[in-house]
Design an enzyme around this catalytic site. Structure first.
Site, short mmCIF file in Angstrom:
data_model
loop_
_atom_site.label_atom_id
_atom_site.label_comp_id
_atom_site.label_asym_id
_atom_site.label_seq_id
_atom_site.Cartn_x
_atom_site.Cartn_y
_atom_site.Cartn_z
N TYR A 18 44.80 -16.61 101.13
CA TYR A 18 45.06 -15.71 100.00
C TYR A 18 46.07 -14.61 100.30
O TYR A 18 46.52 -13.92 99.39
CB TYR A 18 43.75 -15.03 99.55
CG TYR A 18 42.71 -15.98 99.03
CD1 TYR A 18 42.86 -16.60 97.79
CD2 TYR A 18 41.56 -16.27 99.76
CE1 TYR A 18 41.90 -17.46 97.29
CE2 TYR A 18 40.59 -17.13 99.27
CZ TYR A 18 40.77 -17.73 98.05
OH TYR A 18 39.82 -18.59 97.56
N HIS A 23 47.58 -11.75 93.72
CA HIS A 23 46.30 -11.06 93.53
C HIS A 23 46.00 -10.09 94.67
O HIS A 23 45.11 -9.25 94.56
CB HIS A 23 45.18 -12.10 93.44
CG HIS A 23 44.15 -11.84 92.39
ND1 HIS A 23 44.33 -11.00 91.31
CD2 HIS A 23 42.89 -12.34 92.25
CE1 HIS A 23 43.24 -10.99 90.57
NE2 HIS A 23 42.34 -11.78 91.11
N TYR A 69 35.52 -10.68 98.53
CA TYR A 69 36.22 -11.43 97.48
C TYR A 69 36.32 -10.55 96.23
O TYR A 69 35.50 -9.67 96.00
CB TYR A 69 35.61 -12.80 97.19
CG TYR A 69 35.87 -13.76 98.32
CD1 TYR A 69 37.08 -14.43 98.42
CD2 TYR A 69 34.92 -13.95 99.32
CE1 TYR A 69 37.35 -15.27 99.48
CE2 TYR A 69 35.18 -14.79 100.39
CZ TYR A 69 36.40 -15.45 100.47
OH TYR A 69 36.67 -16.26 101.53
N ASN A 71 35.88 -10.65 92.98
CA ASN A 71 34.89 -10.39 91.92
C ASN A 71 33.63 -9.70 92.41
O ASN A 71 32.71 -9.47 91.61
CB ASN A 71 34.56 -11.69 91.16
CG ASN A 71 33.97 -12.76 92.06
OD1 ASN A 71 33.81 -12.55 93.25
ND2 ASN A 71 33.66 -13.90 91.50
N ASP A 96 46.70 -5.67 91.19
CA ASP A 96 47.76 -6.40 90.48
C ASP A 96 47.55 -6.25 88.98
O ASP A 96 46.42 -6.19 88.50
CB ASP A 96 47.73 -7.88 90.88
CG ASP A 96 46.37 -8.54 90.65
OD1 ASP A 96 45.34 -7.97 91.09
OD2 ASP A 96 46.33 -9.60 90.02
N ASN A 117 38.83 -9.07 87.28
CA ASN A 117 37.47 -9.19 87.82
C ASN A 117 37.14 -8.14 88.87
O ASN A 117 35.99 -7.70 88.98
CB ASN A 117 37.25 -10.59 88.41
CG ASN A 117 37.17 -11.64 87.31
OD1 ASN A 117 36.73 -11.36 86.20
ND2 ASN A 117 37.60 -12.85 87.62
#
Length: 194
Positions: A18, A23, A69, A71, A96, A117
């Site tokens: 990631y 993001h 993470y 969320n 973002d 989220n």
């Protein structure tokens, strides 16, 4: 002048797959501050993230990258800010923003989550919308069905350059945020980019 920022929370997803995604621009911002000011970001289990302390003449501020993470970002944000008794008004969440052109920067206090989220979970965990947000524009893919794939992919070379400039410019004016001179920050940073 109001009290300044005491905690900067950069949003992103942990792990190598990631790290270069749009993001993760919140992580990039915290990493840039840590690099500039030689702050060591260390894993801290009780805060579910990587933390370090930024100490400048303008003020002291915790840096946080939640490792929960996106969320579940609120779990980490809540753990650190409650422990150090930091009010929402003294928290900056860096994330973002699909609704801004790539490289645009906007600072604002309060508001909704706009479908993000990470913001949604932080609002829920803190029980407040009154924290500050540093919105780093990543542009929109054009259709909502494309959003997930878009935010979880790398920016184009041109957009990457714009994002790096946005992060650099924002980091250049970090003193204003720590002092609570939010209008000065906006005047300096909003005029750049789109």
């Amino acid at each position: 002048m109001q009290q300044g920022i005491q905690c900067i929370i950069g949003l992103g997803n942990p792990g190598g797959k990631y790290q270069d995604n749009r993001h993760n621009v919140g992580f990039w911002f915290v990493d840039e501050l840590a690099r500039r000011y030689s702050v060591s970001l260390r894993p801290e289990g009780k805060f579910f993230g990587e933390t370090g302390k930024l100490e400048l003449a303008a003020g002291k501020c915790w840096l946080l990258k939640p490792m929960t993470y996106m969320n579940r970002s609120g779990k980490s944000a809540n753990a650190l800010t409650r422990f150090y008794r930091i009010s929402p008004e003294n928290i900056l969440v860096v994330h973002d923003e699909l609704d801004l052109p790539a490289g645009a920067v906007r600072l604002k206090q309060g508001g909704g989550h706009g479908g993000h989220n990470g913001l949604r979970d932080i609002i829920s965990a803190l029980g407040s919308r009154d924290f500050w947000r540093l919105r780093l524009g990543i542009d929109h893919p054009g259709h909502r069905d494309k959003v997930t794939g878009y935010v979880l992919s790398r920016p184009s070379r041109e957009d990457q350059h714009k994002l790096e400039l946005a992060i650099d410019t924002s980091a250049d004016h970090i003193d204003d945020l720590l002092k609570g001179d939010f209008q000065k920050f906006m005047n300096q940073v909003h005029s750049r980019g789109a």
